[in-house]
Design a protein around this motif. Structure first.
Motif, PDB file in Angstrom:
ATOM      1  N   LEU A 180       0.818  -1.204   0.000  1.00  0.00           N
ATOM      2  CA  LEU A 180       0.000   0.000   0.000  1.00  0.00           C
ATOM      3  C   LEU A 180       0.856   1.260   0.000  1.00  0.00           C
ATOM      4  N   GLN A 181       1.925   1.248   0.760  1.00  0.00           N
ATOM      5  CA  GLN A 181       2.813   2.408   0.805  1.00  0.00           C
ATOM      6  C   GLN A 181       3.506   2.624  -0.538  1.00  0.00           C
ATOM      7  N   VAL A 182       3.991   1.550  -1.141  1.00  0.00           N
ATOM      8  CA  VAL A 182       4.634   1.668  -2.451  1.00  0.00           C
ATOM      9  C   VAL A 182       3.675   2.273  -3.461  1.00  0.00           C
ATOM     10  N   THR A 183       2.464   1.734  -3.510  1.00  0.00           N
ATOM     11  CA  THR A 183       1.478   2.202  -4.482  1.00  0.00           C
ATOM     12  C   THR A 183       1.109   3.665  -4.253  1.00  0.00           C
ATOM     13  N   PHE A 184       0.915   4.054  -2.981  1.00  0.00           N
ATOM     14  CA  PHE A 184       0.540   5.432  -2.649  1.00  0.00           C
ATOM     15  C   PHE A 184       1.609   6.411  -3.124  1.00  0.00           C
ATOM     16  N   TYR A 185       2.850   6.136  -2.813  1.00  0.00           N
ATOM     17  CA  TYR A 185       3.916   7.078  -3.154  1.00  0.00           C
ATOM     18  C   TYR A 185       4.267   7.045  -4.646  1.00  0.00           C
ATOM     19  N   VAL A 186       4.103   5.900  -5.285  1.00  0.00           N
ATOM     20  CA  VAL A 186       4.295   5.843  -6.740  1.00  0.00           C
ATOM     21  C   VAL A 186       3.295   6.761  -7.432  1.00  0.00           C
ATOM     22  N   LEU A 187       2.026   6.712  -6.999  1.00  0.00           N
ATOM     23  CA  LEU A 187       1.000   7.579  -7.590  1.00  0.00           C
ATOM     24  C   LEU A 187       1.231   9.045  -7.223  1.00  0.00           C
ATOM     25  N   LEU A 188       1.692   9.297  -6.002  1.00  0.00           N
ATOM     26  CA  LEU A 188       1.942  10.669  -5.570  1.00  0.00           C
ATOM     27  C   LEU A 188       3.038  11.313  -6.406  1.00  0.00           C
ATOM     28  N   PHE A 189       4.153  10.606  -6.585  1.00  0.00           N
ATOM     29  CA  PHE A 189       5.234  11.144  -7.400  1.00  0.00           C
ATOM     30  C   PHE A 189       4.849  11.165  -8.886  1.00  0.00           C
ATOM     31  N   GLY A 190       4.060  10.191  -9.303  1.00  0.00           N
ATOM     32  CA  GLY A 190       3.618  10.161 -10.694  1.00  0.00           C
ATOM     33  C   GLY A 190       2.720  11.337 -11.038  1.00  0.00           C
ATOM     34  N   LEU A 191       1.956  11.802 -10.071  1.00  0.00           N
ATOM     35  CA  LEU A 191       1.055  12.938 -10.283  1.00  0.00           C
ATOM     36  C   LEU A 191       1.821  14.178 -10.735  1.00  0.00           C
ATOM     37  N   SER A 192       3.057  14.310 -10.265  1.00  0.00           N
ATOM     38  CA  SER A 192       3.857  15.489 -10.628  1.00  0.00           C
ATOM     39  C   SER A 192       4.105  15.569 -12.131  1.00  0.00           C
ATOM     40  N   VAL A 193       4.166  14.421 -12.803  1.00  0.00           N
ATOM     41  CA  VAL A 193       4.381  14.405 -14.247  1.00  0.00           C
ATOM     42  C   VAL A 193       3.228  15.094 -14.975  1.00  0.00           C
ATOM     43  N   PHE A 194       1.996  14.831 -14.542  1.00  0.00           N
ATOM     44  CA  PHE A 194       0.830  15.421 -15.197  1.00  0.00           C
ATOM     45  C   PHE A 194       0.686  16.901 -14.852  1.00  0.00           C
ATOM     46  N   VAL A 195       1.118  17.282 -13.656  1.00  0.00           N
ATOM     47  CA  VAL A 195       1.106  18.704 -13.287  1.00  0.00           C
ATOM     48  C   VAL A 195       2.036  19.476 -14.211  1.00  0.00           C
TER      49      VAL A 195
END
Length: 316
Positions: A180-195
């Motif tokens: 769960l932690q891996v998935t949460f932070y992968v999506l959090l850092f991935g969000l920066s790409v779309f920003v």
């Protein structure tokens, strides 16, 4: 239930939920939303879902500083894979792009063989070939459609990014980190790409034109993003990179199912043949050694001829 069985089930769930993308995304595109906006909301809305899951499991958000660079790298890789695929739709038919994307199990197998010296077994080769043929049969392209070089490069980049992500999760410290932690932070850092992509682009962030389409965005954040990535990460930790990647061939089967039941597409004999081949590939993966050993025994029934002795006999 042993860990291997769990891994296969989670890999299948990951593929099936990821195959729901067209079900929720197509109405948003029809409403005029651009890919960057859809992907931004897809990742953004998945984060609170995963945060609730973390709290329900009694886990916190604390992570080691040593894990941040790896989580950031894999988050960016995952987001770039999504962004490159969705951008490729501007240069080629979505069906062609989605079909080309499924070279990623081959890439995973080659990376594991070339870099990590994983033995490429007869079973792995057989199921990759079988799955590739099945996916090819599922694709029904427009007559005369040609491949765009730019679109093909984008899809290739998408497949490679996802392949490196799948391999990397299994070969770093993240393998032992809570899923769960891996998935949460992968999506959090991935969000920066779309920003960054939205800020650099001309179209900007677009909102759904109809209120009920927010349900589509929430569903995109839940099923093909939070659940799919969560199950993918867990499956990699249980059964490894190559089997998880090959189980991903169930994604187009799911997409075809929703295409038939929701969008009224007609199933053909070619579709049925493709589904049979894909299911056969999955059976080969799950069956493991029970398939490999009979294949080896079958091969031994036809021993190679000794060319030297054969040539000598001919001269005599």
């Amino acid at each position: 239930m042993n860990t291997q069985t769990k891994g296969y089930i989670l890999g299948a769930i990951a593929a099936a939920t990821y195959g729901m993308n067209p079900l929720f995304a197509l109405p948003l595109y029809a409403d005029g939303m651009n890919p960057d906006s859809v992907l931004f909301f897809r990742y953004l809305l998945a984060l609170p879902i995963l945060a609730v899951m973390l709290k329900m499991r009694g886990r916190g958000f604390q992570i080691s500083g040593r894990d941040i660079p790896q989580l950031a790298l894999f988050g960016i890789l995952c987001a770039l894979s999504s962004l490159a695929l969705f951008q490729s739709y501007r240069y080629m038919d979505a069906g062609i792009a989605s079909t080309l994307l499924f070279v990623y199990p081959i890439m995973v197998a080659l990376i594991m063989t070339a870099v990590f010296r994983e033995r490429l077994s007869v079973q792995t080769i057989l199921c990759i070939v079988t799955a590739t043929c099945g996916i090819g049969l599922l694709y029904n392209g427009t007559d005369g459609a040609t491949l765009s070089l730019t679109g093909s490069l984008l899809v290739g980049g998408s497949a490679l990014s996802y392949a490196v992500y799948i391999v990397g999760i299994n070969q770093t410290r993240l393998k032992d980190m809570a899923t769960l932690q891996v998935t949460f932070y992968v999506l959090l850092f991935g969000l920066s790409v779309f920003v960054v992509s939205l800020l650099a682009g001309d179209e900007g962030l677009q909102l759904p034109g109809k209120w009920y389409l927010w349900g589509n965005l929430i569903a995109l954040g839940l099923f093909p993003t939070a659940i799919s990535l969560l199950c993918t990460t867990a499956a990699i930790q249980y059964i490894g990179s190559t089997p998880t990647a090959i189980l991903g061939v169930l994604e187009p089967v799911t997409a075809l199912f929703f295409g038939i039941t929701v969008f009224g597409e007609i199933v053909t004999g070619r579709d049925i043949a493709g589904i049979v081949l894909i299911i056969a590939a999955v059976v080969i993966v799950v069956a493991g050694g029970t398939v490999t050993h009979p294949l080896i025994r079958f091969r031994k029934m036809f021993p190679r001829l000794n060319r030297t002795s054969n040539h000598t006999e001919k001269q005599a």
